[in-house]
Design an enzyme around this catalytic site. Structure first.
Site, PDB file in Angstrom:
ATOM      1  N   TRP A 162      -6.157  89.305  -4.328  1.00  0.00           N
ATOM      2  CA  TRP A 162      -5.759  88.278  -5.307  1.00  0.00           C
ATOM      3  C   TRP A 162      -6.221  88.712  -6.690  1.00  0.00           C
ATOM      4  O   TRP A 162      -7.048  89.620  -6.798  1.00  0.00           O
ATOM      5  CB  TRP A 162      -6.398  86.914  -4.944  1.00  0.00           C
ATOM      6  CG  TRP A 162      -5.572  85.756  -5.452  1.00  0.00           C
ATOM      7  CD1 TRP A 162      -5.885  84.926  -6.484  1.00  0.00           C
ATOM      8  CD2 TRP A 162      -4.305  85.330  -4.946  1.00  0.00           C
ATOM      9  NE1 TRP A 162      -4.872  84.007  -6.658  1.00  0.00           N
ATOM     10  CE2 TRP A 162      -3.893  84.227  -5.740  1.00  0.00           C
ATOM     11  CE3 TRP A 162      -3.466  85.770  -3.920  1.00  0.00           C
ATOM     12  CZ2 TRP A 162      -2.680  83.567  -5.535  1.00  0.00           C
ATOM     13  CZ3 TRP A 162      -2.260  85.101  -3.718  1.00  0.00           C
ATOM     14  CH2 TRP A 162      -1.882  84.020  -4.511  1.00  0.00           C
ATOM     15  N   ASP A 218      -6.287  85.741 -16.053  1.00  0.00           N
ATOM     16  CA  ASP A 218      -5.881  84.540 -16.796  1.00  0.00           C
ATOM     17  C   ASP A 218      -5.512  83.417 -15.826  1.00  0.00           C
ATOM     18  O   ASP A 218      -5.465  83.624 -14.612  1.00  0.00           O
ATOM     19  CB  ASP A 218      -4.689  84.874 -17.700  1.00  0.00           C
ATOM     20  CG  ASP A 218      -3.418  85.136 -16.910  1.00  0.00           C
ATOM     21  OD1 ASP A 218      -3.479  85.773 -15.841  1.00  0.00           O
ATOM     22  OD2 ASP A 218      -2.339  84.687 -17.344  1.00  0.00           O
ATOM     23  N   GLU A 222      -2.395  86.713 -13.412  1.00  0.00           N
ATOM     24  CA  GLU A 222      -1.577  87.921 -13.514  1.00  0.00           C
ATOM     25  C   GLU A 222      -2.217  89.058 -14.288  1.00  0.00           C
ATOM     26  O   GLU A 222      -2.070  90.207 -13.914  1.00  0.00           O
ATOM     27  CB  GLU A 222      -0.230  87.570 -14.178  1.00  0.00           C
ATOM     28  CG  GLU A 222       0.617  86.657 -13.323  1.00  0.00           C
ATOM     29  CD  GLU A 222       1.912  86.247 -13.980  1.00  0.00           C
ATOM     30  OE1 GLU A 222       2.865  85.938 -13.261  1.00  0.00           O
ATOM     31  OE2 GLU A 222       1.974  86.225 -15.225  1.00  0.00           O
ATOM     32  N   GLU A 444       6.643  72.737  -8.664  1.00  0.00           N
ATOM     33  CA  GLU A 444       5.999  73.520  -9.718  1.00  0.00           C
ATOM     34  C   GLU A 444       6.972  73.800 -10.855  1.00  0.00           C
ATOM     35  O   GLU A 444       6.640  73.682 -12.027  1.00  0.00           O
ATOM     36  CB  GLU A 444       5.497  74.846  -9.123  1.00  0.00           C
ATOM     37  CG  GLU A 444       4.770  75.733 -10.101  1.00  0.00           C
ATOM     38  CD  GLU A 444       4.349  77.051  -9.450  1.00  0.00           C
ATOM     39  OE1 GLU A 444       5.229  77.884  -9.126  1.00  0.00           O
ATOM     40  OE2 GLU A 444       3.135  77.247  -9.261  1.00  0.00           O
TER      41      GLU A 444
HETATM   42  C1  NOJ Z   1       0.912  84.061  -7.596  1.00  0.00           C
HETATM   43  C2  NOJ Z   1       0.340  83.361  -8.786  1.00  0.00           C
HETATM   44  O1  NOJ Z   1      -0.130  82.153  -8.409  1.00  0.00           O
HETATM   45  C3  NOJ Z   1       1.372  83.244  -9.872  1.00  0.00           C
HETATM   46  O2  NOJ Z   1       0.840  82.601 -10.970  1.00  0.00           O
HETATM   47  C4  NOJ Z   1       1.830  84.633 -10.236  1.00  0.00           C
HETATM   48  O3  NOJ Z   1       2.804  84.556 -11.239  1.00  0.00           O
HETATM   49  C5  NOJ Z   1       2.361  85.345  -9.019  1.00  0.00           C
HETATM   50  N1  NOJ Z   1       1.376  85.346  -7.968  1.00  0.00           N
HETATM   51  C6  NOJ Z   1       2.823  86.741  -9.345  1.00  0.00           C
HETATM   52  O4  NOJ Z   1       1.710  87.531  -9.740  1.00  0.00           O
HETATM   53  C1  NOJ Z   2       0.188  79.559  -9.792  1.00  0.00           C
HETATM   54  C2  NOJ Z   2      -0.280  79.237 -11.156  1.00  0.00           C
HETATM   55  O1  NOJ Z   2       0.067  80.282 -12.012  1.00  0.00           O
HETATM   56  C3  NOJ Z   2      -1.758  79.015 -11.171  1.00  0.00           C
HETATM   57  O2  NOJ Z   2      -2.169  78.636 -12.461  1.00  0.00           O
HETATM   58  C4  NOJ Z   2      -2.146  77.958 -10.187  1.00  0.00           C
HETATM   59  O3  NOJ Z   2      -3.540  77.837 -10.144  1.00  0.00           O
HETATM   60  C5  NOJ Z   2      -1.632  78.270  -8.817  1.00  0.00           C
HETATM   61  N1  NOJ Z   2      -0.222  78.585  -8.849  1.00  0.00           N
HETATM   62  C6  NOJ Z   2      -1.835  77.111  -7.844  1.00  0.00           C
HETATM   63  O4  NOJ Z   2      -1.167  75.987  -8.288  1.00  0.00           O
END
Ligand code: NOJ
Ligand code: NOJ
Length: 601
Positions: A162, A218, A222, A444
């Protein structure tokens, strides 16, 4: 090849015409059956939609929190599940950020009078205390593990790969819990604040004081660099955390010292026109990102005077940034086409986004509204609104004839500007209304050409974000975090993380009157081996049977360093200990302490 394309195009044209007619028919049919269908909802005004959607949103939030959330069976008590969706994408985890922002909203609601939330809040506190103790791929409880972004629903570690660590989690959680602790102190619950809530807060603050200056992923998980959102959240938490520590008579080591440095660093994200949301990373983007709008709304202080330094919602910089970020979405989403500047549009994370094809999000669209509602609250409290050269383009989109100046509450210009801002903010809520499906569920994302729901369904954060925007719209605001007294960054920033350990140097050596013992070594605090800058020890506890010289010094924590004691005689001669140099590691953790017991060699 070309011919086939044309054929395909024709087939789609032919197919899509009856489809469109069919779906319109369906909508009409449903309109009579359900009170929530698109047709009828679009007929109802924004106020009515907001009422209905608020009730659905609080239910939506609670359905995603263990142990009894109806959509998240199996989740532990106090665990906020990001979304019930388990596949494409799998969001059946608890993210520290999503949970903290959700509870920030719930605690605000509790403080505003919804006492039914008390048990849920206490369960959150207990769950976070457990999570802080779980070793995970980001580290152990005192070695960076608090920066882990997400955990399994049963509060065990998620060990898959992650984007980690994410350093916004601890300060955001501290902020949510500080709101609660302050309420407890003011309402006869000091013991609970001190014994149950503060231990969790203090660990998050120690993490923040120690790691704020290190890079991490961030909020969108990403890019690894320095994120404005993380820095803004860190500053706020350190300021209100050190005030809470004082109120509770507890140490918050490094908090007060780090806060102005964090604020200083925050200034470097401003590029003269907008906030470049990610720095110290080559991510190849413009940096216009809803990251910065979320920063502004989550560090909103209702008593602030539109401070640029803390990027308050009504500050000229935050308004210029609002325009830069929202304008960046005007051309990339088909549903925004033809909508002029100054009129609300669908807002996503950042316009180069490719996640699920790069779509608008509910929580970023409501954030664009929330910043403006918060700004309206601030102008009202201040009794005036200033248009500066920085904010002029933002205001000109709304009232083309406006000129820079300060307009008193009640004046014609003040009235026309604030009603235009209110209408503009409402426009963002109306975009959300337009793309809310008939049952009121907020996923979302919503698709950039059709507005259809996309990605995780029933996203907890979407509901929480809707609710905070509505609160600001109703002028319901959180308590101040003391921003006005903490908004002046130092003129030069120091990158040194202000995380100190108190190290006591004890050395036994028989001396004669006129002789003094010092310690020197490899650290700035020890004079960098310069005898003239060495630290003097005290003979205050020196006795014949125990010839002790001692000093307690603040050194950077968890740092390996070499040192030696030196003796200076009455006539200034310096006597060094014999070789080799002594070598040790200062104790780990902000405000930790350690003792070195040495005999002169
Ligand atoms: C999962 C993350 O939660 C999301 O914010 C991100 O854009 C994608 N992975 C791709 O990296
Ligand atoms: C992807 C988002 O980019 C991230 O900010 C968030 O924490 C996770 N999804 C879970 O909602």
């Amino acid at each position: 090849m070309q011919q086939r394309t044309i054929h395909l195009f024709l087939v789609i044209m032919i197919l899509s015409t009856p489809l469109r007619a069919l779906s319109a028919g369906l909508v009409l049919q449903c309109a009579t059956a359900s009170p929530f269908v698109n047709y009828q909802r679009r007929q109802t005004g924004l106020d009515a939609y907001i009422e209905t959607q608020s009730a659905l949103s609080i239910k939506g939030v609670l359905a995603n929190i263990g142990p009894d959330g109806s959509k998240v069976a199996g989740a532990a008590a106090g665990a906020v599940i990001a979304s019930p969706t388990k596949f494409d994408p799998d969001y059946f985890y608890t993210w520290t950020r999503d949970a903290a922002l959700t509870y920030k909203m719930l605690v605000e609601r509790f403080i505003a009078g919804d006492s039914s939330l008390r048990t849920k809040i206490d369960q959150y506190v207990s769950a976070q205390a457990i999570l802080q103790g779980v070793s995970n791929p980001s580290g152990g409880p005192t070695t960076g593990g608090l920066g882990e972004p997400k955990f399994n629903a049963d509060l065990t570690a998620f060990t898959g790969s992650w984007g980690r660590p994410q350093r916004d989690g601890p300060p955001l959680r501290a902020t949510a819990l500080i709101l609660y602790a302050n309420w407890l102190i003011a309402n006869g619950g000091r013991t609970q604040a001190l014994n149950t809530v503060w231990p969790v807060i203090s660990k998050d603050l120690a993490y923040t004081a120690k790691y704020w200056n290190q890079t991490g992923f961030d909020l969108w998980e990403e890019v690894s660099g320095s994120s404005f959102f993380t820095i803004a959240a860190s500053h706020r938490a350190l300021v209100e955390g050190s005030a809470l520590a004082t109120a509770l008579g507890q140490p918050c080591n490094g908090c007060a010292a780090a806060a102005p440095q964090v604020l200083c660093f925050a200034q470097t994200f401003w590029n003269g026109a907008y906030v470049d949301s990610n720095i110290n990373v080559n991510e190849g983007r413009s940096g216009k990102d809803a990251n910065s709008i979320l920063s502004s709304i989550h560090t909103f202080d209702p008593t602030s005077a539109c401070t640029d330094a803390t990027f308050q919602p009504c500050s000229p910089r935050a308004l210029a940034n609002h325009k830069a970020v929202t304008d960046s979405f005007r051309t990339v989403y088909p549903i925004n086409r033809g909508i002029a500047q100054g009129k609300a549009v669908a807002v996503g994370r950042y316009n180069e986004d490719v996640y699920y094809g790069g779509q608008p999000w509910y929580l970023t669209t409501t954030a664009a509204a929330e910043q403006l509602y918060a700004a309206l609250y601030q102008w009202d409290k201040l009794g005036s609104l200033s248009v500066t050269s920085v904010s002029l383009p933002f205001f000109r989109d709304l009232v083309p004839s406006v000129a820079p100046g300060t307009y008193a509450k009640g004046s014609a210009t003040y009235n026309s500007l604030t009603s235009a801002v209110k209408a503009y903010a409402d426009g963002y809520m109306a975009v959300v209304q337009k793309y809310t499906p008939s049952n009121g569920a907020l996923a979302e994302q919503y698709e950039k050409s059709t507005g259809a729901q996309l990605s995780a369904r029933d996203l907890t954060w979407s509901y929480a974000a809707f609710l905070t925007a509505v609160e600001r719209r109703k002028s319901i605001v959180p308590p101040s975090w003391n921003e006005p007294a903490n908004n002046i960054p130092p003129t030069t920033c120091s990158g040194t993380p202000a995380c100190n350990a108190r190290m006591t140097f004890n050395v036994r050596i028989r001396t004669v009157p006129g002789e003094n013992i010092y310690v020197t070594g490899q650290l700035t605090q020890l004079g960098n081996w310069d005898p003239n800058s060495a630290q003097l020890l005290s003979a205050g506890r020196y006795t014949d049977s125990d010839p002790l010289w001692s000093a307690t010094l603040d050194l950077p924590s968890e740092t390996v360093f070499e040192y030696k004691y030196i003796k200076k005689t009455a006539n200034g001669q310096v006597v060094w200990e014999s070789d080799p140099n002594r070598r040790t590691t200062s104790s780990a953790g902000c405000g930790s302490s350690g003792t070195l017991n040495d005999n002169w060699r």
